[in-house]
Design a protein around this motif. Structure first.
Motif, PDB file in Angstrom:
ATOM      1  N   UNK A 188      -1.521  11.110  61.627  1.00 35.01           N
ATOM      2  CA  UNK A 188      -2.759  11.008  62.406  1.00 35.01           C
ATOM      3  C   UNK A 188      -3.975  11.238  61.512  1.00 35.01           C
ATOM      4  N   UNK A 189      -3.877  12.208  60.613  1.00 39.39           N
ATOM      5  CA  UNK A 189      -4.987  12.494  59.703  1.00 39.39           C
ATOM      6  C   UNK A 189      -5.285  11.296  58.821  1.00 39.39           C
ATOM      7  N   UNK A 190      -4.244  10.634  58.307  1.00 39.57           N
ATOM      8  CA  UNK A 190      -4.430   9.454  57.461  1.00 39.57           C
ATOM      9  C   UNK A 190      -5.024   8.306  58.279  1.00 39.57           C
ATOM     10  N   UNK A 191      -4.529   8.100  59.496  1.00 42.47           N
ATOM     11  CA  UNK A 191      -5.084   7.056  60.355  1.00 42.47           C
ATOM     12  C   UNK A 191      -6.558   7.314  60.666  1.00 42.47           C
ATOM     13  N   UNK A 192      -6.895   8.578  60.882  1.00 40.82           N
ATOM     14  CA  UNK A 192      -8.277   8.943  61.165  1.00 40.82           C
ATOM     15  C   UNK A 192      -9.178   8.603  59.983  1.00 40.82           C
ATOM     16  N   UNK A 193      -8.674   8.825  58.773  1.00 39.61           N
ATOM     17  CA  UNK A 193      -9.443   8.494  57.570  1.00 39.61           C
ATOM     18  C   UNK A 193      -9.621   6.983  57.450  1.00 39.61           C
ATOM     19  N   UNK A 194      -8.555   6.218  57.706  1.00 37.48           N
ATOM     20  CA  UNK A 194      -8.624   4.767  57.600  1.00 37.48           C
ATOM     21  C   UNK A 194      -9.549   4.151  58.654  1.00 37.48           C
ATOM     22  N   UNK A 195      -9.633   4.796  59.815  1.00 39.48           N
ATOM     23  CA  UNK A 195     -10.416   4.237  60.923  1.00 39.48           C
ATOM     24  C   UNK A 195     -11.846   4.748  60.962  1.00 39.48           C
ATOM     25  N   UNK A 196     -12.251   5.482  59.934  1.00 41.40           N
ATOM     26  CA  UNK A 196     -13.552   6.161  59.973  1.00 41.40           C
ATOM     27  C   UNK A 196     -14.724   5.200  60.124  1.00 41.40           C
ATOM     28  N   UNK A 197     -14.594   3.966  59.615  1.00 44.28           N
ATOM     29  CA  UNK A 197     -15.721   3.028  59.654  1.00 44.28           C
ATOM     30  C   UNK A 197     -15.756   2.166  60.912  1.00 44.28           C
ATOM     31  N   UNK A 198     -14.757   2.280  61.775  1.00 47.12           N
ATOM     32  CA  UNK A 198     -14.720   1.463  62.982  1.00 47.12           C
ATOM     33  C   UNK A 198     -15.581   2.083  64.083  1.00 47.12           C
ATOM     34  N   UNK A 199     -16.298   1.262  64.841  1.00 44.24           N
ATOM     35  CA  UNK A 199     -17.050   1.807  65.986  1.00 44.24           C
ATOM     36  C   UNK A 199     -16.099   2.361  67.032  1.00 44.24           C
ATOM     37  N   UNK A 200     -16.580   3.339  67.786  1.00 47.78           N
ATOM     38  CA  UNK A 200     -15.752   3.995  68.787  1.00 47.78           C
ATOM     39  C   UNK A 200     -16.296   3.739  70.193  1.00 47.78           C
ATOM     40  N   UNK A 201     -15.377   3.503  71.123  1.00 56.54           N
ATOM     41  CA  UNK A 201     -15.711   3.319  72.530  1.00 56.54           C
ATOM     42  C   UNK A 201     -14.877   4.303  73.331  1.00 56.54           C
ATOM     43  N   UNK A 202     -15.514   5.004  74.261  1.00 61.42           N
ATOM     44  CA  UNK A 202     -14.795   6.017  75.043  1.00 61.42           C
ATOM     45  C   UNK A 202     -14.580   5.565  76.485  1.00 61.42           C
ATOM     46  N   UNK A 203     -13.447   5.971  77.047  1.00 60.63           N
ATOM     47  CA  UNK A 203     -13.114   5.665  78.431  1.00 60.63           C
ATOM     48  C   UNK A 203     -12.034   6.621  78.895  1.00 60.63           C
ATOM     49  N   UNK A 204     -11.349   6.242  79.956  1.00 60.79           N
ATOM     50  CA  UNK A 204     -10.251   7.086  80.431  1.00 60.79           C
ATOM     51  C   UNK A 204      -9.170   6.223  81.047  1.00 60.79           C
ATOM     52  N   UNK A 205      -7.938   6.706  80.922  1.00 60.50           N
ATOM     53  CA  UNK A 205      -6.817   6.054  81.577  1.00 60.50           C
ATOM     54  C   UNK A 205      -6.897   6.357  83.067  1.00 60.50           C
ATOM     55  N   UNK A 206      -6.859   5.324  83.858  1.00 61.87           N
ATOM     56  CA  UNK A 206      -7.030   5.492  85.298  1.00 61.87           C
ATOM     57  C   UNK A 206      -5.692   5.349  86.009  1.00 61.87           C
ATOM     58  N   UNK A 207      -5.413   6.297  86.875  1.00 57.69           N
ATOM     59  CA  UNK A 207      -4.226   6.245  87.721  1.00 57.69           C
ATOM     60  C   UNK A 207      -4.635   6.591  89.141  1.00 57.69           C
ATOM     61  N   UNK A 208      -4.197   5.801  90.126  1.00 56.49           N
ATOM     62  CA  UNK A 208      -4.510   6.143  91.522  1.00 56.49           C
ATOM     63  C   UNK A 208      -4.062   7.564  91.837  1.00 56.49           C
ATOM     64  N   UNK A 209      -4.911   8.318  92.488  1.00 55.41           N
ATOM     65  CA  UNK A 209      -4.641   9.719  92.779  1.00 55.41           C
ATOM     66  C   UNK A 209      -3.689   9.837  93.969  1.00 55.41           C
ATOM     67  N   UNK A 210      -2.483  10.371  93.768  1.00 56.18           N
ATOM     68  CA  UNK A 210      -1.540  10.520  94.885  1.00 56.18           C
ATOM     69  C   UNK A 210      -2.107  11.362  96.017  1.00 56.18           C
ATOM     70  N   UNK A 211      -2.946  12.337  95.667  1.00 51.63           N
ATOM     71  CA  UNK A 211      -3.551  13.190  96.690  1.00 51.63           C
ATOM     72  C   UNK A 211      -4.439  12.374  97.622  1.00 51.63           C
TER      73      UNK A 211
END
Length: 208
Positions: free
Chosen positions: A50-73
């Motif tokens: 993971x540390x090596x991947x993080x170093x390799x991906x340092x120049x890529x733009x980042x987009x944030x979101x979330x995994x969505x799952x219908x709430x059973x409640x």
């Protein structure tokens, strides 16, 4: 060891009852989901890969979101709660109207119950709408590159964000998704197919 301000959340929204998904405010009514904040120490568990991947991906733009799952409640609670407050006053209205004793003030009283019923079932409608929009969203493919630890703790462990490399050949970027879990449920290097809407993403189920 690292010290962070840990956040303890309500298991469900104290105002509308929607389940906690690790946000500071409820997705549906905007109420605060924070119960208390404390300073907590935990040990980071990022692997060498993971540390090596993080170093390799340092120049890529980042987009944030979330995994969505219908709430059973919501799927269970909203139809029951909202249905009761919609059905009961409707039955009363029909019964009173059939015997000719319906008064104008009763419409106002029953209307309040209908409003509560609509408010009770609306979170489910919003949830189902998001689910449909995600299922009809554009298909993207991502490769799991690693995880990030959030400031939110689940059973004493930080909630994790999974880092995915998407569009790696044409327009590479890192998609960071809130998993809502403290475990690394997706192995490094796993290829995941996603569909998304408004920064909410669902995992495309593989056809058998």
């Amino acid at each position: 060891m690292a010290t962070v301000e840990s956040v303890e959340y309500y298991s469900a929204c104290p105002q509308c009852g929607a389940a906690n998904v690790g946000l500071e405010k409820c997705d549906y009514c905007g109420a605060s989901l924070i119960k208390r904040k404390t300073n907590t120490e935990f040990r980071s568990e990022m692997s060498d890969e993971e540390t090596e991947n993080l170093r390799q991906d340092a120049d890529y733009p980042e987009v944030r979101g979330k995994l969505y799952e219908p709430d059973p409640f919501l799927l269970m609670f909203c139809p029951i709660f909202g249905g009761i407050f919609l059905l009961v006053p409707t039955i009363i209205l029909l019964a009173f109207s059939s015997v000719g004793i319906m008064e104008s003030w009763l419409y106002l009283m029953l209307g309040l119950f209908w409003l509560i019923g609509i408010g009770g079932i609306s979170p489910l409608i919003v949830s189902l709408y998001k689910n449909v929009k995600c299922k009809n969203g554009n298909l993207i493919t991502g490769i799991v590159r690693g995880y990030e630890e959030s400031m939110v703790l689940v059973n004493g462990k930080p909630m994790l964000y999974v880092r995915l490399l998407v569009n790696e050949r044409t327009d590479p970027k890192i998609l960071i998704l809130n998993t809502g879990k403290s475990a690394k449920v997706y192995p490094i290097g796993k290829v995941m197919k996603l569909r998304g809407y408004n920064n909410n993403f669902i995992i495309e189920k593989e056809k058998l």
